[in-house]
Design a protein around this motif. Structure first.
Motif, mmCIF file in Angstrom:
data_model
loop_
_atom_site.group_PDB
_atom_site.id
_atom_site.type_symbol
_atom_site.label_atom_id
_atom_site.label_comp_id
_atom_site.label_asym_id
_atom_site.label_seq_id
_atom_site.Cartn_x
_atom_site.Cartn_y
_atom_site.Cartn_z
ATOM 1 N N ILE A 1 0.886 -1.171 0.000
ATOM 2 C CA ILE A 1 0.000 0.000 0.000
ATOM 3 C C ILE A 1 0.917 1.212 0.000
ATOM 4 O O ILE A 1 1.861 1.286 0.797
ATOM 5 N N HIS A 2 0.646 2.146 -0.884
ATOM 6 C CA HIS A 2 1.592 3.258 -1.055
ATOM 7 C C HIS A 2 0.878 4.535 -1.459
ATOM 8 O O HIS A 2 0.302 4.603 -2.548
ATOM 9 N N THR A 3 0.909 5.502 -0.576
ATOM 10 C CA THR A 3 0.443 6.849 -0.920
ATOM 11 C C THR A 3 1.678 7.635 -1.346
ATOM 12 O O THR A 3 2.566 7.905 -0.523
ATOM 13 N N GLY A 4 1.760 7.949 -2.622
ATOM 14 C CA GLY A 4 2.955 8.582 -3.176
ATOM 15 C C GLY A 4 3.162 10.001 -2.657
ATOM 16 O O GLY A 4 2.267 10.598 -2.051
ATOM 17 N N ILE A 5 4.344 10.517 -2.936
ATOM 18 C CA ILE A 5 4.707 11.845 -2.429
ATOM 19 C C ILE A 5 3.743 12.904 -2.972
ATOM 20 O O ILE A 5 3.282 13.779 -2.229
ATOM 21 N N VAL B 1 2.569 -7.782 3.622
ATOM 22 C CA VAL B 1 1.994 -6.469 3.314
ATOM 23 C C VAL B 1 2.957 -5.376 3.783
ATOM 24 O O VAL B 1 3.433 -5.398 4.918
ATOM 25 N N SER B 2 3.213 -4.461 2.858
ATOM 26 C CA SER B 2 4.078 -3.317 3.152
ATOM 27 C C SER B 2 3.238 -2.049 3.084
ATOM 28 O O SER B 2 2.258 -1.988 2.332
ATOM 29 N N VAL B 3 3.636 -1.032 3.850
ATOM 30 C CA VAL B 3 2.892 0.228 3.798
ATOM 31 C C VAL B 3 3.865 1.405 3.766
ATOM 32 O O VAL B 3 4.849 1.428 4.499
ATOM 33 N N ALA B 4 3.559 2.363 2.883
ATOM 34 C CA ALA B 4 4.413 3.546 2.717
ATOM 35 C C ALA B 4 3.547 4.762 2.438
ATOM 36 O O ALA B 4 2.485 4.656 1.821
ATOM 37 N N GLY B 5 4.061 5.895 2.850
ATOM 38 C CA GLY B 5 3.386 7.139 2.493
ATOM 39 C C GLY B 5 3.317 8.129 3.627
ATOM 40 O O GLY B 5 2.289 8.240 4.299
#
Ligand SMILES: O=C([C@H](O)CO)[C@H](O)[C@H](O)COP(=O)(O)O
Length: 219
Positions: A136-140, A165-169
């Protein structure tokens, strides 16, 4: 509970700055990510440099592959990357290519759900194809518009897929405990460490917070 792994995301174009930040934060993180701007600018050389300087860490090449999955990812695995990313908006054939080449080298493919409309559908299909990690990734740019990854993370975890599951943002010291409590496999931290006055101290604080959540959950 096993604590989530902490991934340091390095998005600078500057090779020396990238290596310096990796060294400062390394004692507190598990995975060193060469972010997409960094990889595009510095190519295979930055992967080789981080691989040789951090033998005990996982090296993550954020290729965000969109086509020619097998062909594009292979040299990065050969150069020492442990994980590369493929976009969830890519064709499933492209996603399968990255999974296949990851398996060939005993490495991992991450499917990045950034900008994917139907995340549940892509996540299920990616898991069926054998993706090792779904991100899951909310970009810059999305963060600049006020978006966060938290609701999407809950929705993905609720599917109960047999995949990491990975999460970023934009995750930082104020939000990392809330994220860790949902038990993702990997928490990605970029700007909160790299933009801090003391990147080492910021990384240390984050590792303490993540560890504390795991201890409380196991108690
Ligand atoms: O992947 C990233 C971004 O799309 C640029 O390539 C970042 O590394 C990722 O978002 C983590 O950084 P922060 O959001 O600053 O924590």
């Amino acid at each position: 509970m096993a604590r989530p792994l902490i991934q340091l995301a390095l998005d600078s174009l500057d090779k020396e700055q990238t290596l310096k930040l990796a060294k400062l934060a390394a004692p507190y993180v598990d995975i060193i990510e060469l972010g997409t701007p960094c990889i595009k600018y510095n190519g295979l050389e930055i992967v080789k440099a981080v691989r040789s300087q951090h033998r005990d860490k996982l090296v993550f090449a954020d290729l965000k592959t969109m086509d020619a999955g097998y062909y594009e990812a292979e040299p990065f695995f050969k150069a020492g990357a442990d994980i590369t990313t493929v976009l969830g908006t890519a064709d499933f054939g492209t996603i399968k290519g990255v999974i296949d080449v990851a398996n060939k080298y005993g490495k991992q493919a991450q499917v990045d759900l950034i900008n994917v409309e139907d995340k549940a559908h892509v996540a299920k299909e990616a898991a069926r194809l054998g993706a090792h990690i779904i991100g899951i990734h909310t970009g810059i740019d999305q963060q600049l518009a006020g978006k966060t990854p938290f609701a999407d993370l809950q929705a993905l975890l609720s599917l109960g897929l047999k995949v990491k599951v990975s999460v970023a943002g934009g995750i930082n010291q104020s939000t990392v405990e809330q994220v860790a409590a949902t038990k993702p496999s990997i928490i990605v931290i970029g700007g909160a460490i790299t933009g801090a006055k003391s990147p080492a101290e910021a990384a240390r604080q984050i590792s303490v917070l993540v560890e504390a959540v795991a201890i409380r959950a196991g108690a």
